[in-house]
Design a protein around this motif. Structure first.
Motif, PDB file in Angstrom:
ATOM      1  N   SER A  34       0.820  -1.214   0.000  1.00  0.00           N
ATOM      2  CA  SER A  34       0.000   0.000   0.000  1.00  0.00           C
ATOM      3  C   SER A  34       0.853   1.263   0.000  1.00  0.00           C
ATOM      4  N   GLN A  35       2.121   1.123   0.359  1.00  0.00           N
ATOM      5  CA  GLN A  35       3.009   2.281   0.480  1.00  0.00           C
ATOM      6  C   GLN A  35       4.042   2.364  -0.637  1.00  0.00           C
ATOM      7  N   HIS A  36       4.248   1.241  -1.354  1.00  0.00           N
ATOM      8  CA  HIS A  36       5.262   1.199  -2.408  1.00  0.00           C
ATOM      9  C   HIS A  36       4.671   0.546  -3.654  1.00  0.00           C
ATOM     10  N   GLY A  37       4.764   1.257  -4.775  1.00  0.00           N
ATOM     11  CA  GLY A  37       4.178   0.757  -6.016  1.00  0.00           C
ATOM     12  C   GLY A  37       4.877  -0.443  -6.614  1.00  0.00           C
ATOM     13  N   GLU A  38       6.082  -0.768  -6.125  1.00  0.00           N
ATOM     14  CA  GLU A  38       6.818  -1.886  -6.698  1.00  0.00           C
ATOM     15  C   GLU A  38       6.135  -3.231  -6.436  1.00  0.00           C
ATOM     16  N   ILE A  39       5.369  -3.313  -5.355  1.00  0.00           N
ATOM     17  CA  ILE A  39       4.722  -4.571  -4.996  1.00  0.00           C
ATOM     18  C   ILE A  39       3.264  -4.525  -5.445  1.00  0.00           C
ATOM     19  N   ASP A  40       2.897  -5.465  -6.312  1.00  0.00           N
ATOM     20  CA  ASP A  40       1.536  -5.536  -6.849  1.00  0.00           C
ATOM     21  C   ASP A  40       0.662  -6.316  -5.862  1.00  0.00           C
ATOM     22  N   PRO A  41      -0.391  -5.695  -5.312  1.00  0.00           N
ATOM     23  CA  PRO A  41      -1.234  -6.381  -4.332  1.00  0.00           C
ATOM     24  C   PRO A  41      -1.946  -7.609  -4.907  1.00  0.00           C
ATOM     25  N   VAL A  42      -2.247  -7.570  -6.215  1.00  0.00           N
ATOM     26  CA  VAL A  42      -2.911  -8.721  -6.842  1.00  0.00           C
ATOM     27  C   VAL A  42      -1.970  -9.918  -6.875  1.00  0.00           C
ATOM     28  N   VAL A  43      -0.721  -9.674  -7.274  1.00  0.00           N
ATOM     29  CA  VAL A  43       0.269 -10.753  -7.303  1.00  0.00           C
ATOM     30  C   VAL A  43       0.557 -11.235  -5.885  1.00  0.00           C
ATOM     31  N   LEU A  44       0.610 -10.298  -4.949  1.00  0.00           N
ATOM     32  CA  LEU A  44       0.851 -10.664  -3.546  1.00  0.00           C
ATOM     33  C   LEU A  44      -0.271 -11.555  -3.029  1.00  0.00           C
ATOM     34  N   GLY A  45      -1.529 -11.147  -3.273  1.00  0.00           N
ATOM     35  CA  GLY A  45      -2.660 -11.951  -2.836  1.00  0.00           C
ATOM     36  C   GLY A  45      -2.680 -13.315  -3.493  1.00  0.00           C
ATOM     37  N   ALA A  46      -2.324 -13.355  -4.789  1.00  0.00           N
ATOM     38  CA  ALA A  46      -2.280 -14.631  -5.506  1.00  0.00           C
ATOM     39  C   ALA A  46      -1.193 -15.537  -4.931  1.00  0.00           C
ATOM     40  N   SER A  47      -0.050 -14.964  -4.588  1.00  0.00           N
ATOM     41  CA  SER A  47       1.044 -15.747  -4.002  1.00  0.00           C
ATOM     42  C   SER A  47       0.638 -16.323  -2.653  1.00  0.00           C
ATOM     43  N   ALA A  48      -0.009 -15.491  -1.833  1.00  0.00           N
ATOM     44  CA  ALA A  48      -0.460 -15.951  -0.517  1.00  0.00           C
ATOM     45  C   ALA A  48      -1.518 -17.035  -0.654  1.00  0.00           C
ATOM     46  N   THR A  49      -2.441 -16.856  -1.586  1.00  0.00           N
ATOM     47  CA  THR A  49      -3.503 -17.840  -1.797  1.00  0.00           C
ATOM     48  C   THR A  49      -2.932 -19.158  -2.293  1.00  0.00           C
ATOM     49  N   ALA A  50      -2.009 -19.074  -3.254  1.00  0.00           N
ATOM     50  CA  ALA A  50      -1.384 -20.286  -3.784  1.00  0.00           C
ATOM     51  C   ALA A  50      -0.626 -21.025  -2.687  1.00  0.00           C
ATOM     52  N   GLY A  51       0.114 -20.278  -1.871  1.00  0.00           N
ATOM     53  CA  GLY A  51       0.850 -20.913  -0.777  1.00  0.00           C
ATOM     54  C   GLY A  51      -0.080 -21.607   0.197  1.00  0.00           C
ATOM     55  N   ALA A  52      -1.196 -20.947   0.524  1.00  0.00           N
ATOM     56  CA  ALA A  52      -2.155 -21.520   1.468  1.00  0.00           C
ATOM     57  C   ALA A  52      -2.774 -22.806   0.930  1.00  0.00           C
ATOM     58  N   ILE A  53      -3.207 -22.781  -0.322  1.00  0.00           N
ATOM     59  CA  ILE A  53      -3.879 -23.941  -0.914  1.00  0.00           C
ATOM     60  C   ILE A  53      -2.908 -25.100  -1.116  1.00  0.00           C
TER      61      ILE A  53
END
Length: 207
Positions: free
Chosen positions: A46-65
């Motif tokens: 939310s503070q740095h544009g380098e990190i895409d929240p969609v990719v971050l959420g997808a990575s977290a979801t993939a790791g969880a599943i």
């Protein structure tokens, strides 16, 4: 070093990989601070544009599943001896009382225990392996695992990210409050489970 400050020193791709890996290992059955890493990364996005929240959420979801699925496979193959082994390795997390409490939750709620267990720190570690040990039908486990993973990982990322966008200037000075809130939620849920585990220990010993 502050978790978020450390995350700021690594490339975005490393943040995605770290979030997916930590959450995956936690879901697999290894006690790790997945929720804290996810909250910190979402605040950073939310503070740095380098990190895409969609990719971050997808990575977290993939790791969880994926982590839960591997935990299920290991639990199904290892059976109850696996729980005994985990109890020796992680006695604070896989004690007889904790296992008895989790088993009752699974017997009572079935696949909903996998779904809602995603939102409770201690049950998040148990869900995959215990579902396999108890031989829950895989299709039931898969549905609860995928839906729970998407809602918890993706939902947490989205909520923290948009809160950070709305209150960016405030969070830049007090971002640690987000981590404190996450820790308090985790500790509270763990204390509740621990209390239930203590109550369940005599019954488990008697059996």
């Amino acid at each position: 070093m502050h978790v978020q400050e450390w995350l700021e020193t690594v490339p975005a791709v490393a943040v995605y990989a770290l979030v997916g890996l930590v959450i995956g290992l936690e879901s697999l059955g290894i006690p790790l601070p997945g929720e804290i890493i996810l909250v910190s990364s979402a605040l950073l996005a939310s503070q740095h544009g380098e990190i895409d929240p969609v990719v971050l959420g997808a990575s977290a979801t993939a790791g969880a599943i994926i982590g839960d699925s591997i935990g299920y496979a290991i639990g199904r193959k290892g059976g109850r001896p696996l729980l005994a082994w985990l109890g020796n390795k992680f006695p604070k997390h896989f004690s007889e009382g904790h296992i008895a409490t989790a088993e009752r939750s699974f017997e009572k709620w079935g696949m909903w225990a996998v779904f809602f267990g995603r939102f409770v720190a201690l049950l998040r570690i148990f869900a995959g392996p215990l579902a396999g040990v108890l031989r829950m039908p895989y299709w039931k486990f898969a549905i609860a695992n995928v839906l729970g993973g998407i809602l918890w990982a993706g939902g947490t990322t989205a909520v923290i990210y948009y809160v950070g966008i709305v209150a960016e200037s405030w969070l830049k000075r007090f971002s640690w409050l987000g981590l404190v809130a996450a820790v308090l939620v985790g500790v509270t849920s763990m204390l509740v489970i621990k209390r239930k585990a203590k109550r369940a220990a005599p019954a488990a010993a008697a059996e």
